[in-house]
Design an enzyme around this catalytic site. Structure first.
Site, PDB file in Angstrom:
ATOM      1  N   ASN A   4       7.308  24.032 120.809  1.00 55.87           N
ATOM      2  CA  ASN A   4       8.689  24.390 121.159  1.00 55.87           C
ATOM      3  C   ASN A   4       9.437  23.332 121.965  1.00 55.87           C
ATOM      4  O   ASN A   4      10.630  23.475 122.185  1.00 55.87           O
ATOM      5  CB  ASN A   4       8.710  25.746 121.866  1.00 55.87           C
ATOM      6  CG  ASN A   4       8.382  26.868 120.879  1.00 55.87           C
ATOM      7  OD1 ASN A   4       8.328  26.646 119.667  1.00 55.87           O
ATOM      8  ND2 ASN A   4       8.132  28.048 121.403  1.00 55.87           N
TER       9      ASN A   4
ATOM     10  N   ARG B 289      14.095  29.048 111.753  1.00 51.01           N
ATOM     11  CA  ARG B 289      15.399  29.211 112.392  1.00 51.01           C
ATOM     12  C   ARG B 289      15.682  28.094 113.386  1.00 51.01           C
ATOM     13  O   ARG B 289      16.842  27.789 113.676  1.00 51.01           O
ATOM     14  CB  ARG B 289      15.545  30.562 113.051  1.00 51.01           C
ATOM     15  CG  ARG B 289      14.462  30.889 114.046  1.00 51.01           C
ATOM     16  CD  ARG B 289      14.761  32.187 114.778  1.00 51.01           C
ATOM     17  NE  ARG B 289      15.604  31.928 115.933  1.00 51.01           N
ATOM     18  CZ  ARG B 289      16.910  32.170 115.980  1.00 51.01           C
ATOM     19  NH1 ARG B 289      17.517  32.659 114.957  1.00 51.01           N
ATOM     20  NH2 ARG B 289      17.603  31.904 117.063  1.00 51.01           N
TER      21      ARG B 289
ATOM     22  N   ARG C  48      17.979  37.521 115.503  1.00 51.44           N
ATOM     23  CA  ARG C  48      17.912  36.315 116.343  1.00 51.44           C
ATOM     24  C   ARG C  48      19.301  35.665 116.257  1.00 51.44           C
ATOM     25  O   ARG C  48      19.523  34.748 115.509  1.00 51.44           O
ATOM     26  CB  ARG C  48      16.809  35.383 115.849  1.00 51.44           C
ATOM     27  CG  ARG C  48      15.420  36.012 115.809  1.00 51.44           C
ATOM     28  CD  ARG C  48      14.687  35.986 117.142  1.00 51.44           C
ATOM     29  NE  ARG C  48      14.391  34.668 117.620  1.00 51.44           N
ATOM     30  CZ  ARG C  48      13.331  33.952 117.231  1.00 51.44           C
ATOM     31  NH1 ARG C  48      12.547  34.404 116.300  1.00 51.44           N
ATOM     32  NH2 ARG C  48      13.093  32.776 117.748  1.00 51.44           N
TER      33      ARG C  48
ATOM     34  N   ILE D 266      22.866  33.603 116.914  1.00 55.40           N
ATOM     35  CA  ILE D 266      23.132  32.220 117.357  1.00 55.40           C
ATOM     36  C   ILE D 266      24.519  32.126 117.984  1.00 55.40           C
ATOM     37  O   ILE D 266      25.087  31.036 118.103  1.00 55.40           O
ATOM     38  CB  ILE D 266      23.015  31.206 116.185  1.00 55.40           C
ATOM     39  CG1 ILE D 266      23.956  31.589 115.043  1.00 55.40           C
ATOM     40  CG2 ILE D 266      21.575  31.074 115.712  1.00 55.40           C
ATOM     41  CD1 ILE D 266      24.186  30.452 114.070  1.00 55.40           C
ATOM     42  N   ASP D 267      25.049  33.274 118.418  1.00 49.68           N
ATOM     43  CA  ASP D 267      26.407  33.277 118.983  1.00 49.68           C
ATOM     44  C   ASP D 267      26.535  32.356 120.194  1.00 49.68           C
ATOM     45  O   ASP D 267      27.578  31.721 120.403  1.00 49.68           O
ATOM     46  CB  ASP D 267      26.838  34.704 119.337  1.00 49.68           C
ATOM     47  CG  ASP D 267      25.869  35.367 120.301  1.00 49.68           C
ATOM     48  OD1 ASP D 267      24.644  35.276 120.060  1.00 49.68           O
ATOM     49  OD2 ASP D 267      26.301  35.941 121.306  1.00 49.68           O
ATOM     50  N   LEU D 268      25.462  32.235 120.989  1.00 50.63           N
ATOM     51  CA  LEU D 268      25.544  31.395 122.195  1.00 50.63           C
ATOM     52  C   LEU D 268      25.543  29.909 121.820  1.00 50.63           C
ATOM     53  O   LEU D 268      26.181  29.083 122.490  1.00 50.63           O
ATOM     54  CB  LEU D 268      24.389  31.713 123.149  1.00 50.63           C
ATOM     55  CG  LEU D 268      24.352  33.153 123.666  1.00 50.63           C
ATOM     56  CD1 LEU D 268      23.156  33.362 124.577  1.00 50.63           C
ATOM     57  CD2 LEU D 268      25.645  33.521 124.382  1.00 50.63           C
TER      58      LEU D 268
ATOM     59  N   ASP E 132       6.307  34.909 124.523  1.00 51.35           N
ATOM     60  CA  ASP E 132       5.404  34.393 123.486  1.00 51.35           C
ATOM     61  C   ASP E 132       3.937  34.655 123.812  1.00 51.35           C
ATOM     62  O   ASP E 132       3.066  34.351 123.001  1.00 51.35           O
ATOM     63  CB  ASP E 132       5.632  32.895 123.275  1.00 51.35           C
ATOM     64  CG  ASP E 132       6.968  32.633 122.626  1.00 51.35           C
ATOM     65  OD1 ASP E 132       7.406  31.475 122.597  1.00 51.35           O
ATOM     66  OD2 ASP E 132       7.601  33.611 122.171  1.00 51.35           O
TER      67      ASP E 132
ATOM     68  N   ARG F 114       1.986  28.039 111.670  1.00 47.34           N
ATOM     69  CA  ARG F 114       3.269  27.499 112.123  1.00 47.34           C
ATOM     70  C   ARG F 114       3.168  26.983 113.547  1.00 47.34           C
ATOM     71  O   ARG F 114       3.882  26.064 113.929  1.00 47.34           O
ATOM     72  CB  ARG F 114       4.354  28.589 112.083  1.00 47.34           C
ATOM     73  CG  ARG F 114       4.723  29.052 110.711  1.00 47.34           C
ATOM     74  CD  ARG F 114       5.933  29.951 110.738  1.00 47.34           C
ATOM     75  NE  ARG F 114       7.030  29.328 111.482  1.00 47.34           N
ATOM     76  CZ  ARG F 114       8.215  29.925 111.668  1.00 47.34           C
ATOM     77  NH1 ARG F 114       8.425  31.126 111.206  1.00 47.34           N
ATOM     78  NH2 ARG F 114       9.171  29.312 112.338  1.00 47.34           N
TER      79      ARG F 114
HETATM   80  C1  EPZ Z   1      12.717  30.105 121.621  1.00 40.59           C
HETATM   81  O1  EPZ Z   1      13.411  30.802 120.615  1.00 40.59           O
HETATM   82  C2  EPZ Z   1      11.302  29.952 121.103  1.00 40.59           C
HETATM   83  N1  EPZ Z   1      11.324  29.199 119.842  1.00 40.59           N
HETATM   84  C3  EPZ Z   1      10.673  31.323 120.863  1.00 40.59           C
HETATM   85  O2  EPZ Z   1       9.319  31.093 120.496  1.00 40.59           O
HETATM   86  C4  EPZ Z   1      10.686  32.105 122.181  1.00 40.59           C
HETATM   87  O3  EPZ Z   1      10.191  33.393 121.937  1.00 40.59           O
HETATM   88  C5  EPZ Z   1      12.125  32.183 122.718  1.00 40.59           C
HETATM   89  O4  EPZ Z   1      12.677  30.848 122.852  1.00 40.59           O
HETATM   90  C6  EPZ Z   1      12.179  32.864 124.075  1.00 40.59           C
HETATM   91  O5  EPZ Z   1      11.408  32.152 124.993  1.00 40.59           O
HETATM   92  C7  EPZ Z   1      11.463  27.865 119.895  1.00 40.59           C
HETATM   93  O6  EPZ Z   1      11.587  27.284 120.957  1.00 40.59           O
HETATM   94  C8  EPZ Z   1      11.454  27.141 118.567  1.00 40.59           C
HETATM   95  P1  EPZ Z   1      16.280  32.327 122.868  1.00 40.59           P
HETATM   96  P2  EPZ Z   1      15.026  30.941 120.721  1.00 40.59           P
HETATM   97  O7  EPZ Z   1      17.553  31.751 122.363  1.00 40.59           O
HETATM   98  O8  EPZ Z   1      15.595  29.712 121.300  1.00 40.59           O
HETATM   99  C9  EPZ Z   1      19.194  36.041 122.667  1.00 40.59           C
HETATM  100  C10 EPZ Z   1       7.423  31.207 119.181  1.00 40.59           C
HETATM  101  O9  EPZ Z   1       6.644  32.149 119.071  1.00 40.59           O
HETATM  102  N2  EPZ Z   1      20.149  35.105 122.042  1.00 40.59           N
HETATM  103  O10 EPZ Z   1      15.743  31.867 124.171  1.00 40.59           O
HETATM  104  O11 EPZ Z   1      15.523  31.401 119.403  1.00 40.59           O
HETATM  105  C11 EPZ Z   1      18.022  36.345 121.754  1.00 40.59           C
HETATM  106  O12 EPZ Z   1      18.344  37.398 120.879  1.00 40.59           O
HETATM  107  C12 EPZ Z   1       8.912  31.458 119.179  1.00 40.59           C
HETATM  108  O13 EPZ Z   1       7.080  29.999 119.347  1.00 40.59           O
HETATM  109  C13 EPZ Z   1      21.455  35.533 121.807  1.00 40.59           C
HETATM  110  O14 EPZ Z   1      21.806  36.671 122.102  1.00 40.59           O
HETATM  111  O15 EPZ Z   1      15.148  32.129 121.758  1.00 40.59           O
HETATM  112  C14 EPZ Z   1      16.937  36.718 122.729  1.00 40.59           C
HETATM  113  O16 EPZ Z   1      17.077  38.076 123.092  1.00 40.59           O
HETATM  114  C15 EPZ Z   1       9.226  32.896 118.808  1.00 40.59           C
HETATM  115  N3  EPZ Z   1      22.330  34.666 121.226  1.00 40.59           N
HETATM  116  C16 EPZ Z   1      17.254  35.857 123.958  1.00 40.59           C
HETATM  117  O17 EPZ Z   1      18.600  35.407 123.789  1.00 40.59           O
HETATM  118  C17 EPZ Z   1      21.974  33.378 120.901  1.00 40.59           C
HETATM  119  O18 EPZ Z   1      22.846  32.618 120.410  1.00 40.59           O
HETATM  120  C18 EPZ Z   1      16.358  34.645 124.092  1.00 40.59           C
HETATM  121  O19 EPZ Z   1      16.414  33.921 122.873  1.00 40.59           O
HETATM  122  C19 EPZ Z   1      20.648  32.967 121.160  1.00 40.59           C
HETATM  123  C20 EPZ Z   1      19.749  33.845 121.737  1.00 40.59           C
END
Ligand code: EPZ
Length: 424
Positions: free
Chosen positions: A23, A93, A122, A124-126, A307, A399
């Site tokens: 990651n 993603r 998941r 991507i709005d942020l 995770d 993966r």
């Molecule tokens: C990263 O995903 C990791 N993936 C995930 O690991 C990990 O579970 C996650 O961070 C949380 O730590 C990679 O780094 C490739 P987030 P990411 O944006 O970036 C919400 C694994 O097993 N959100 O931190 O996609 C979202 O729904 C994977 O290795 C929004 O609302 O996660 C969640 O509730 C699985 N809008 C929270 O934020 C957005 O635009 C955290 O998601 C983006 C996220």
């Protein structure tokens, strides 16, 4: 398709070295798109499906890469395509990570919208909010995001994340480093993988203050250079290996780690009765006779990582009592529970909390992986289950875990990888 055939009941003992983090590798590889000056040499990059998918993606954009012995070299001087196709984004993603750097360097990007995943939406709005704040015009049509920087150059901005997001923080950072002026990121993700990205960008010539914290300040620069960089270790893989020792009652040492980054997991393992000895760059875990039930709530770093939540659930099936598992990051990240219950666990889900009754004797059977960490959890359960457990669809596992069965067999497990066909 591959499955792992696990003969349970064997204690794990010995030493193993953690691989580089998946990651942090993904945003670091994306960040090479920020500079066409020279060749990047990236060390300790794990040999994983997600890494080859991401490498394919930047090759598709025109980057030249070569990978051997965990070192990836990348040059992006000839990047010409700014379109990231659905076929690649569908596979992973995290492909969305190309949005920020392409927008920063070329002033535009076209990226397919990512799909969902097994444990819920998941969004991507942020990511898009951050790009708009930096002056990009975003349109979404026919499944693609088209982003264009007004006057071809992003402008520094104040970005306040309502939710801590690893991906959105990474994308915003990679966009801001070449923007005109100052960008502040508030409530940024402070995960070690983002800290590593900040260190990589700084080495490339970016001006970032607050590395490792949730308040980041970026002063945009006009150009960045290719560098040599050593990736951070995979704290989730290390945590998974330690949990594998604990669930089998063994004693192992994991080398190549940075203990501070595993603090929340080590604290919970100690609470569960494990004896942890930390030396520079290594952690030794000795299992207790009986595991103490230990609740966890997964939250953004430095709290217990989401995770590791599934792996912890598997471990708590062997604890002497009831444990409560809550995930405040992904509220429905419980797909692994029905499969654990098929192995003989007794876990109920009530109001977004998994209630694990232990200890339960697990008995081997066929179980289905649904996502990366769910499959890791099923492998852990298979290690302690009586008889043979077959974990199907291990492409999920591949993966994110480099040679996991080789590592576990080195520690005394009995796992073989076999081909199988699924009924159509
Ligand atoms: C990263 O995903 C990791 N993936 C995930 O690991 C990990 O579970 C996650 O961070 C949380 O730590 C990679 O780094 C490739 P987030 P990411 O944006 O970036 C919400 C694994 O097993 N959100 O931190 O996609 C979202 O729904 C994977 O290795 C929004 O609302 O996660 C969640 O509730 C699985 N809008 C929270 O934020 C957005 O635009 C955290 O998601 C983006 C996220």
């Amino acid at each position: 398709m591959d499955k792992l055939v696990i003969r349970g009941g064997r204690r794990l003992n010995g030493s193993v070295t953690a691989s580089g983090s998946k990651n942090s590798s993904l945003p670091v590889i994306a960040a090479t798109l920020l500079s066409g000056n020279g060749t990047f040499t990236l060390h300790r990059i794990p040999d994983l499906q997600d890494i080859s998918t991401f490498t394919q993606l930047i090759n598709h954009l025109g980057a030249e890469t070569s990978f051997s012995d965990n070192t990836l070299t990348v040059s992006t001087g000839n990047v010409e395509s700014l379109l990231t196709p659905y076929e690649l984004v569908k596979k992973m993603r995290a492909s969305i990570y190309v949005l920020g750097p392409l927008l920063a360097r070329f002033g535009e990007a076209k990226v397919s919208l990512p799909g969902g995943c097994a444990f819920g939406p998941r969004p991507i709005d942020l990511h898009l909010m951050a790009m708009e704040k930096l002056g990009a015009k975003i349109t979404i049509e026919t499944g693609f995001i088209t982003a264009k920087a007004r006057n071809g150059k992003l402008q520094g901005a104040t970005i306040d994340f309502p939710v801590s997001s690893v991906g959105a923080t990474g994308n915003a950072l990679m966009a801001a480093v070449l923007a005109e002026g100052k960008t502040t990121l508030s409530n940024a993700a402070a995960e070690p993988e983002i800290e590593a990205l900040c260190r990589f960008l700084t080495a490339m010539g970016a001006h970032i203050k607050g590395t490792g914290t949730t308040e980041l300040i970026v002063e945009g620069v006009t150009s960045l250079s290719a560098v040599e960089f050593t990736n951070v270790f995979d704290r989730i893989e290390a945590g998974t290996l330690l949990a594998a020792a604990a669930i089998t009652g063994g004693t192992i040492t994991v080398d190549g780690v940075e203990n501070e980054q595993l603090k929340s997991v080590l604290k919970k393992l100690a609470h569960a009765g494990c004896t942890l000895t930390q030396a520079a760059g290594s952690i030794t875990l000795a299992s207790p006779e009986k595991l103490i039930p230990t609740d966890i709530t997964a939250k953004p770093y430095p709290s217990f990582p989401t995770d590791m939540q599934a792996q912890w659930t598997a471990l708590m099936t062997q604890a002497e009592g009831t444990s409560r598992i809550t995930d405040k990051v992904y509220h429905e990240r419980f797909n692994h529970i029905p499969e654990l219950n098929r192995l003989g666990a007794h876990i109920e889900i009530k109001k977004n909390q998994a209630i694990v009754e232990g200890p339960r004797r697990l008995s081997g059977t066929k179980v289905m992986s649904t996502d990366l960490r769910a499959s890791a959890c099923l492998v852990l359960a298979g290690l302690v289950a009586e008889g043979v457990t077959e974990v199907l669809r291990v492409y999920h596992l591949d993966r994110g875990y480099e040679q996991i069965e080789m590592k576990l067999n080195t520690l005394g497990a009995d796992i073989t990888r076999e081909k199988y066909k699924e009924f159509s």
